[in-house]
Design a protein around this motif. Structure first.
Motif: not given
Length: 502
Positions: A197-220
């Motif tokens: 199950y997915h209960s949320s999208i994105g992440c509020p942090f900007t770790c430079s090694f993470c593939a989530v960052v370019p897509i969600y740009e520190a948003r959650w």
């Protein structure tokens, strides 16, 4: 004349067994429900997914194909099938979404068999794109799109993250018409019938090694605890789910939401797992951690990354995490009987091979310190693989040392790059073969002394036997040539959760 506006949503094969509810394409299905007819094809459930897709295309009614594509195993099937479809059915429109196309748009669009990329959530972008194409209207102002125009890559602006409670419910009943939903509720360490199950999208942090960052740009953005509970209860009541894997990038961003959900789910007597940050959860009150555990939370995944504060800064880990905190928090979780699952990234870029080796040796010793304070801590070891977070200092270092991604989509499915996607063999110029050997050999010995609790096939006798065989090596730092341990692991088909899941 027959309309060819129906949509095929394809989930390429990603698991040998224990596959999960295809939540990403179900989200897209929900976004077009009632507007366009759709069919789901799951590569994990089909012996021949190409034939299944063709059975729909041969009707002449399907003109659009939406693929969700993650790096790794999914990519191989996605590329092969997308290429074959475009050759045989050139009139179709191919739309890809997921981490791989969003982070590698040039190589995807240069292939000439992918027409559009959904860059992030597709809840609005996907139906709006189909509307525009069907009505011959412009699509240039649709947010979250990447496409080619006049030979150049065009990215439209990002859309604000939507209120997740306002989105339409996922069409579980309709999925059940294509594949019995019970097939997606596999036996795992957590339970007999485990749902994803997915209960949320994105992440509020900007770790430079993470593939989530370019897509969600520190948003959650998250669904409310009540909505999450309602969805899970529905799956439990209708198909018998007894455990939950939350595949959010960061489930525990909000202490209040985590506690509210825990209170709601506790009477259901379900076991569950999610992902978090150490520095976030370390701020949780003891009473909150106690409620979370009592609700059925058995294990939490944390990206520890490194025990070296300088490396954490190099990775732009953000927040307040330190090496000392990583150890202290592992010890803290013991009192709540929550298993911390720590992942570490070894082999970050450095000025010289000696410095890279020194970092690897430091992390090996640090992992042993973590195990000393909480032996139940699950350890997942990755080798550093660059993610193109352009502009980050770490990415600049990667480029300066001569790293380059494949230039064609077909190159991505070579065996070497498939291992790269799994973060096991990075093909990076600063990590030498002997360094990879040391990492893998230590991992073998570590897994011998502390076999993962998630391998449900490994009984107590097997665990004691392999631990007895491995302990001397572990205590004396003799990691070279652990053939006897590898032989047992291979014979017993030892399970690595970072590759095979629970």
């Amino acid at each position: 004349m027959t309309n060819i506006n129906k949509v095929i949503l394809f989930n390429p094969k990603s698991a040998i067994a224990k596959y999960r509810i295809p939540n990403s394409i179900l989200n897209i299905a929900a976004s077009i429900e009632g507007k366009y007819d759709w069919a789901i094809v799951d590569g994990n459930c089909e012996a021949d997914p190409m034939e299944k897709i063709e059975s729909y295309l041969r009707t002449g009614e399907y003109g659009y194909l939406g693929f969700t594509v993650m790096p790794g195993p999914q990519l191989k099937q996605a590329i092969e099938i997308a290429k074959a479809i475009k050759i045989k059915y050139p009139y179709t429109t191919m739309i890809w979404g997921g981490y791989f196309p969003s982070n590698q748009p040039k190589v995807v669009l240069d292939s000439k068999y992918v027409d559009f990329i959904i860059n992030g959530p597709g809840d609005n972008a996907f139906p709006l794109l189909i509307d525009a194409l069907e009505n011959h209207k412009p699509y240039e102002f649709i947010k979250n799109l990447i496409y080619k125009a006049d030979g150049k890559i065009t990215k439209t602006i990002k859309e604000d993250l939507l209120d997740q409670d306002s989105l339409p419910p996922l069409p579980y009943n309709k999925l059940n018409n294509f594949y019995p939903l019970g097939k997606f509720l596999g036996k795992t360490y957590l339970g007999e019938h485990t749902m994803a199950y997915h209960s949320s999208i994105g992440c509020p942090f900007t770790c430079s090694f993470c593939a989530v960052v370019p897509i969600y740009e520190a948003r959650w953005k998250a669904k409310s605890a009540q909505t999450v509970y309602k969805d899970i209860k529905y799956i439990k009541d209708n198909w018998g789910a007894d455990a939950i894997e939350f595949h959010d990038n960061n489930f525990f961003v909000s202490e209040k939401r985590s506690v509210d959900f825990s209170k709601l789910i506790k009477p259901e007597r379900m076991t569950w797992w999610g992902m978090a940050r150490i520095d976030t959860m370390d701020k949780f009150k003891d009473s909150s951690l106690e409620i979370i555990r009592e609700s059925g939370c058995k294990c939490i995944f944390f990206g520890a990354e490194s025990g070296n504060n300088e490396i954490l800064e190099q990775m732009d880990k953000g927040g307040t995490q330190t090496g000392e905190q990583i150890i202290r928090f592992a010890e803290r979780l013991k009192q709540f009987d929550i298993i911390p699952e720590y992942s570490f990234v070894l082999g970050t870029p450095a000025a010289t091979p000696e410095k890279v080796q020194k970092q690897i040796d430091f992390e090996i010793n640090f992992i042993k310190q973590v195990k000393a304070v909480n032996p139940k801590t699950e350890i997942v070891i990755y080798t550093y693989t660059p993610v193109p977070t352009e502009g980050s200092e770490l990415y600049k270092q990667v480029l300066e040392q001569g790293f380059a991604y494949p230039q064609t989509l077909e190159d991505w499915i070579s065996p070497a790059w498939e291992s790269f996607d799994l973060r096991k063999n990075p093909l990076t110029p600063w990590i030498k073969p002997e360094m990879i050997d040391k990492i893998r050999n230590f991992e073998t010995v570590l897994n011998g002394v502390y076999p993962t609790v998630t391998d449900i096939k490994l009984n107590d006798l097997k665990r004691k036997s392999i631990k007895l065989l491995s302990t001397l090596r572990y205590k004396t730092n003799l990691y070279k040539y652990p053939y006897e341990i590898k032989l047992l692991q291979r014979f017993w088909q030892y399970r690595q959760p970072e590759i095979q899941g629970f």
